[in-house]
Design a protein around this motif. Structure first.
Motif, mmCIF file in Angstrom:
data_model
loop_
_atom_site.group_PDB
_atom_site.id
_atom_site.type_symbol
_atom_site.label_atom_id
_atom_site.label_comp_id
_atom_site.label_asym_id
_atom_site.label_seq_id
_atom_site.Cartn_x
_atom_site.Cartn_y
_atom_site.Cartn_z
ATOM 1 N N GLY A 260 0.835 -1.193 0.000
ATOM 2 C CA GLY A 260 0.000 0.000 0.000
ATOM 3 C C GLY A 260 0.868 1.241 0.000
ATOM 4 O O GLY A 260 2.086 1.164 -0.209
ATOM 5 N N GLY A 261 0.256 2.389 0.239
ATOM 6 C CA GLY A 261 0.981 3.646 0.281
ATOM 7 C C GLY A 261 1.595 3.897 1.646
ATOM 8 O O GLY A 261 1.587 3.031 2.538
ATOM 9 N N ASP A 262 2.111 5.103 1.849
ATOM 10 C CA ASP A 262 2.798 5.428 3.092
ATOM 11 C C ASP A 262 1.863 5.378 4.292
ATOM 12 O O ASP A 262 2.286 5.035 5.398
ATOM 13 C CB ASP A 262 3.437 6.812 2.989
ATOM 14 N N ALA A 280 7.756 -6.487 5.909
ATOM 15 C CA ALA A 280 8.087 -6.524 4.478
ATOM 16 C C ALA A 280 7.202 -5.500 3.771
ATOM 17 O O ALA A 280 5.977 -5.622 3.780
ATOM 18 C CB ALA A 280 7.863 -7.911 3.902
ATOM 19 N N VAL A 281 7.824 -4.492 3.166
ATOM 20 C CA VAL A 281 7.086 -3.396 2.528
ATOM 21 C C VAL A 281 7.108 -3.597 1.015
ATOM 22 O O VAL A 281 8.177 -3.609 0.391
ATOM 23 C CB VAL A 281 7.703 -2.028 2.882
ATOM 24 N N PHE A 282 5.910 -3.732 0.428
ATOM 25 C CA PHE A 282 5.758 -3.829 -1.021
ATOM 26 C C PHE A 282 5.142 -2.518 -1.508
ATOM 27 O O PHE A 282 3.996 -2.215 -1.170
ATOM 28 C CB PHE A 282 4.869 -5.014 -1.401
ATOM 29 N N PRO A 283 5.896 -1.700 -2.261
ATOM 30 C CA PRO A 283 5.395 -0.369 -2.630
ATOM 31 C C PRO A 283 4.137 -0.459 -3.483
ATOM 32 O O PRO A 283 4.149 -1.014 -4.579
ATOM 33 C CB PRO A 283 6.566 0.237 -3.418
ATOM 34 N N GLY A 284 3.045 0.091 -2.964
ATOM 35 C CA GLY A 284 1.776 0.010 -3.682
ATOM 36 C C GLY A 284 1.004 1.307 -3.670
ATOM 37 O O GLY A 284 -0.192 1.310 -3.936
ATOM 38 N N GLY A 285 1.659 2.427 -3.348
ATOM 39 C CA GLY A 285 0.990 3.722 -3.303
ATOM 40 C C GLY A 285 1.373 4.598 -4.476
ATOM 41 O O GLY A 285 1.929 4.135 -5.473
ATOM 42 N N THR A 286 1.101 5.875 -4.334
ATOM 43 C CA THR A 286 1.406 6.833 -5.399
ATOM 44 C C THR A 286 2.866 7.274 -5.349
ATOM 45 O O THR A 286 3.550 7.325 -6.365
ATOM 46 C CB THR A 286 0.489 8.062 -5.296
ATOM 47 N N LEU A 287 3.366 7.588 -4.152
ATOM 48 C CA LEU A 287 4.728 8.106 -4.019
ATOM 49 C C LEU A 287 5.661 7.138 -3.304
ATOM 50 O O LEU A 287 6.842 7.071 -3.623
ATOM 51 C CB LEU A 287 4.699 9.454 -3.277
ATOM 52 N N ASP A 288 5.175 6.419 -2.303
ATOM 53 C CA ASP A 288 5.971 5.386 -1.610
ATOM 54 C C ASP A 288 7.308 5.913 -1.101
ATOM 55 O O ASP A 288 8.371 5.348 -1.367
ATOM 56 C CB ASP A 288 6.199 4.183 -2.532
ATOM 57 N N HIS A 289 7.266 7.004 -0.342
ATOM 58 C CA HIS A 289 8.502 7.618 0.154
ATOM 59 C C HIS A 289 9.303 6.646 1.023
ATOM 60 O O HIS A 289 10.528 6.536 0.871
ATOM 61 C CB HIS A 289 8.174 8.873 0.961
#
Length: 519
Positions: A260-262, A280-289
């Motif tokens: 998801g997102g931040d 475990a972070v899987f980038p799934g947002g708009t910006l994913d800082h």
């Protein structure tokens, strides 16, 4: 100048008389393909489609740099410096363009566009820059080969294009290819094929839509077939499902995953830190800082780290109420008060009708027109501020736009404030932001400190944690750090995005055929 001009003409004549094997018909075709930037727009499209997040960012900066260089070279310089085109007598007829340009020869607009595009791409990714550089060099050389420019025109165009690309860094700082530093944490379990990992996919996040014929959940199952993948739909209780996912991960002695997102990462990080679970972070947002700072810009990065057991320990920021009630809130990126929470609130109310970025533009215009400064106490001192920004770690650059962090466990808060006391502060703020000089403005102050005390928050009930607005009754807050609180999976070494996507595509192909056969 006469000697330079004579040398320029002699060099042009030498190129015209040369017979380069393999150059014809390649160079003339390349020269025509680059007309009006068509070649570079096509290249950007290929990068954005075939590559991952880094490739898309590189393509966007390349196109932006090209637009700036083209504007300056074709609209400003060419009409200021008038230079006749070379005489074509020495150029073989077969090499000449069908339509000869009629504008000034100085500088070469094609060379400026080519240099701007490749420099913009290279600023974001040296690997992609190296891929595009030979094509850009060939286009620049082709302008002399087909007889429409002198060599000095090409060199001037290249210099102008490089300068235009570098100038974009003032308004949009490029992100380093090396992720932020953090303490290594060897206690994170290695989970072959994702065994023991429970991932919650927030379908309301920016990239939850199918990509390449696969949903996000299907992509994760290809990468980590033994992991348990849960999906949170628009009507589901996200926090309840996240708690359930954490409980299952603890029972399996594994790890919690979030896609998801931040805002989603913030919620998952808080639960993972409290339960002592690796995240475990899987980038799934708009910006994913956060994902980009940690060093997991793609699903493949996280999957590789999970299977190998590579992880780091990072700090969490936290806001603890000292008066007025409420619970402690954590943040992985930023905490803010003032105009930003109001901007987010207006944007969220409009984005269903307008889309996220148009809604953000409308919200910004409204906030600048109607907002008023807040009056609070910062470390006991009364302040009248438009905005207070607190970063979990020191952000770079120091001026215009905080974009990324170089360290995730420095124990410091990055505090930035925009003063509302000065005369015409609103106008000065807008002018400084547009000119990229906010870092030197009198209305803008920065500090680095381990903790921050805020009081007098009676009229400031909205706060933003990692881009998500929350109402909070607390009238006094202590902002500080929770050192090394969160263990996050990330590869021990940055991965090659091109090779990763090729491997994933190869893995997806048989999976897709199996899915079709089952149907």
């Amino acid at each position: 100048m006469r000697r330079i001009s004579d040398f320029d003409r002699r060099l042009f004549a030498r190129v015209a008389a040369s017979r380069l094997r393999g150059a014809h018909p390649l160079l003339p075709r390349l020269s025509r393909a680059a007309d009006h930037g068509r070649l570079w727009f096509g290249t950007a499209g290929v990068l954005a489609t075939v590559g991952g997040r880094t490739a898309r960012r590189a393509a966007l900066r390349g196109v932006g740099s090209l637009a700036a260089a083209s504007l300056v070279s074709n609209v400003v310089v060419k009409w200021t410096v008038e230079r006749q085109r070379p005489v074509l007598d020495a150029v073989p007829l077969v090499r000449r363009l069908r339509r000869q340009p009629w504008t000034s020869s100085f500088p070469s607009g094609h060379s400026a566009s080519a240099a701007a595009f490749v420099t913009g791409v290279a600023l974001e990714s040296s690997r992609y820059g190296l891929l595009v550089a030979p094509l850009a060099a060939a286009v620049a050389a082709s302008r002399v080969y087909v007889g429409v420019h002198y060599p000095s025109d090409v060199l001037a165009g290249v210099a102008l294009g490089v300068g235009a690309a570098v100038l974009t860094c003032r308004y949009w700082p490029p992100r380093p290819e090396v992720p932020a530093q953090a303490r290594p944490r060897i206690s994170a379990p290695a989970l072959p094929k994702g065994e023991g990992l429970v991932v919650l996919v927030n379908q309301r996040a920016g990239t939850a839509a199918p990509a390449g014929g696969f949903t996000v959940a299907e992509q994760l199952r290809v990468l980590l077939p033994a992991a348990e993948i849960l999906e949170c739909g628009p009507g589901d209780d996200f926090m309840d499902q996240l708690q359930q996912a954490a409980l299952r991960a603890a029972e399996r002695a594994g790890a919690l995953g979030i896609c998801g997102g931040d805002g989603s990462v913030n919620a998952a990080a808080t639960i993972a830190a409290e339960r002592g679970l690796p995240l475990a972070v899987f980038p799934g947002g708009t910006l994913d800082h956060f994902a980009l700072d940690v060093g997991v810009p793609a699903f493949e990065d996280t999957a590789h780290a999970v299977t190998e057991g590579d992880a780091v320990a990072v700090d969490l920021g936290r806001a603890t109420p000292l008066a007025g009630g409420g619970e402690t809130s954590q943040f992985v990126n930023t905490f803010s008060l003032g105009v930003y929470p109001e901007l987010v609130r207006i944007r969220e109310s409009l984005e269903g009708r307008l889309g996220k970025w148009p809604a953000a533009a409308v919200a910004l215009a409204r906030v600048l027109r109607t907002a008023s400064p807040m009056e609070i106490r910062v470390n006991g001192q009364p302040r009248r501020l438009w905005m207070l920004f607190v970063g979990n770690g020191v952000y770079s650059p120091e001026g215009f736009a905080p974009a990324y962090r170089q360290q995730l466990d420095d124990g410091l808060l990055d505090v930035r404030a925009i003063d509302g006391e000065e005369r015409l502060a609103r106008t000065r703020l807008l002018v400084s932001a547009l000119t990229g000089t906010l870092g030197r403005s009198h209305v803008y102050t920065t500090r680095r400190m381990p903790q921050l005390r805020l009081s007098g928050l009676h009229d400031v009930d909205s706060r933003a944690y990692d881009g998500e607005v929350a109402s909070d009754p607390a009238q006094e807050l202590l902002i500080d750090k929770w050192p090394g609180a969160l263990t996050v999976y990330r590869p021990a070494e940055p991965q090659n995005e091109l090779l990763q996507r090729a491997r994933t595509a190869a893995a997806k192909a048989p999976h897709r055929w199996r899915s079709l056969l089952r149907k």
